[in-house]
Design an enzyme around this catalytic site. Sequence first.
Site, PDB file in Angstrom:
ATOM      1  N   ASP A  47       0.888  -0.935   0.052  1.00  0.00           N
ATOM      2  CA  ASP A  47      -0.234   0.049  -0.065  1.00  0.00           C
ATOM      3  C   ASP A  47       0.881   1.360   0.063  1.00  0.00           C
ATOM      4  O   ASP A  47       0.528   2.443   0.027  1.00  0.00           O
ATOM      5  CB  ASP A  47      -0.992  -0.110   1.200  1.00  0.00           C
ATOM      6  N   SER A  48       2.246   1.067   0.115  1.00  0.00           N
ATOM      7  CA  SER A  48       2.974   2.095  -0.100  1.00  0.00           C
ATOM      8  C   SER A  48       2.947   2.861  -1.484  1.00  0.00           C
ATOM      9  O   SER A  48       3.241   3.915  -1.731  1.00  0.00           O
ATOM     10  CB  SER A  48       4.681   1.744  -0.268  1.00  0.00           C
ATOM     11  N   ASP A  86      -0.994  -6.398  -0.427  1.00  0.00           N
ATOM     12  CA  ASP A  86      -1.251  -5.735   0.586  1.00  0.00           C
ATOM     13  C   ASP A  86      -2.711  -5.437   0.971  1.00  0.00           C
ATOM     14  O   ASP A  86      -3.430  -5.207   0.074  1.00  0.00           O
ATOM     15  CB  ASP A  86      -0.504  -4.209   0.674  1.00  0.00           C
ATOM     16  N   LYS A 116      -1.098  -9.497   2.697  1.00  0.00           N
ATOM     17  CA  LYS A 116      -0.189  -9.001   3.825  1.00  0.00           C
ATOM     18  C   LYS A 116      -1.398  -8.055   4.704  1.00  0.00           C
ATOM     19  O   LYS A 116      -1.839  -7.486   4.292  1.00  0.00           O
ATOM     20  CB  LYS A 116       1.036  -8.290   3.489  1.00  0.00           C
ATOM     21  N   GLU A 118      -1.273  -5.981   8.432  1.00  0.00           N
ATOM     22  CA  GLU A 118      -0.623  -5.042   9.559  1.00  0.00           C
ATOM     23  C   GLU A 118      -1.276  -5.339  10.948  1.00  0.00           C
ATOM     24  O   GLU A 118      -2.533  -5.313  10.791  1.00  0.00           O
ATOM     25  CB  GLU A 118      -0.427  -3.597   9.146  1.00  0.00           C
ATOM     26  N   GLU A 185       9.003  -4.431  10.546  1.00  0.00           N
ATOM     27  CA  GLU A 185       9.258  -2.980  10.018  1.00  0.00           C
ATOM     28  C   GLU A 185      10.151  -2.080  11.200  1.00  0.00           C
ATOM     29  O   GLU A 185       9.089  -1.917  12.107  1.00  0.00           O
ATOM     30  CB  GLU A 185       8.248  -2.349   9.318  1.00  0.00           C
TER      31      GLU A 185
HETATM   32  O1  KIV Z   1       3.490  -0.959   1.573  1.00  0.00           O
HETATM   33  C1  KIV Z   1       4.747  -1.479   1.703  1.00  0.00           C
HETATM   34  O2  KIV Z   1       5.513  -1.310   0.635  1.00  0.00           O
HETATM   35  C2  KIV Z   1       5.118  -2.409   2.611  1.00  0.00           C
HETATM   36  C3  KIV Z   1       6.562  -2.845   2.742  1.00  0.00           C
HETATM   37  C4  KIV Z   1       7.295  -1.561   3.201  1.00  0.00           C
HETATM   38  C5  KIV Z   1       6.748  -3.701   3.715  1.00  0.00           C
HETATM   39  O3  KIV Z   1       4.361  -2.763   3.397  1.00  0.00           O
END
Ligand code: KIV
Length: 278
Positions: A47-48, A86, A116, A118, A185
């Site tokens: 989600d970056s 994500d 993924k 969080e 992280e």
């Molecule tokens: O969103 C992302 O790119 C991430 C990584 C930094 C692990 O969660």
Amino acid sequence: MKDKKFTTASYQEAKSKGEKITMLTAYDYSSAKLIDEAGIDSILVGDSLGMVMLGYESTLQVTVDDIIHHTRAVARGTKRALLVADMPYLSYHISVEESIRNAGRMIQEGHAEAVKLEGGEEIINKVKAIVAAKIPVMGHLGLTPQSVNMMGGYKVQGKSEEQAKTILKDALLLQEAGAFAIVLECVPDRLARLISEKLTIPTIGIGAGKYCDGQVLVMHDLCGMYMDMRPKFVKQFAPLGEAMKEGCREYIKEVKSMDFPTEAHSFIIDDEILAKLY
Ligand code: KIV
């Protein structure tokens, strides 16, 4: 063997053999193809993307549809790497049912192979339910950017005894819930080492030191293409951002001076045909 498809089982195999797992983010077809061909083990559509692709100030505005849109593109360019999508903010916070549905969309519409999430104890019921729906889950502990407002900024996590104990406890809970790996992280390197030793599943570090079972970086950080924020843990391996700027400056100069395009970049028409047009 470099060409063998990397799977969740390969994650486990790599940990048992003590081989480091490599992961990078990608958000589009061409970058995914390049890093897959370079031999990356796993690709994360993080989600970056909200920050590095869409220009938001945080990841909180990213939607399930945004992730699916980018994951579909990345999937087209990915052959060997394990593709992880994500789960964005609010896609797994409301109910177990919604979490399964959103995770399922990542697989069915995005063509991801894993998701993924969080968080720790507070999302364990969602992790269990998604795993029960046969979707591999990667955990994410330590600095969890979707909690930026709760954490009061992007800060190293796990320095105090209380925080360190919570991260360790959450890691064990995620493993027990069926996660196949956990991203750590921005946690101190010796805490990451302890967690990696205690877990049977691999840890993937970002700002968590060298003792993790693997590493992940944001593609745009590795390439120097996102300079709004420069965390300490980033190493710029290829200064592509600077190279792009230089290339653009050269292009502007040559267009203005008419050095580009040349005949080599142009198409021809017969003199006779042209003469009839005048
Ligand atoms: O969103 C992302 O790119 C991430 C990584 C930094 C692990 O969660």
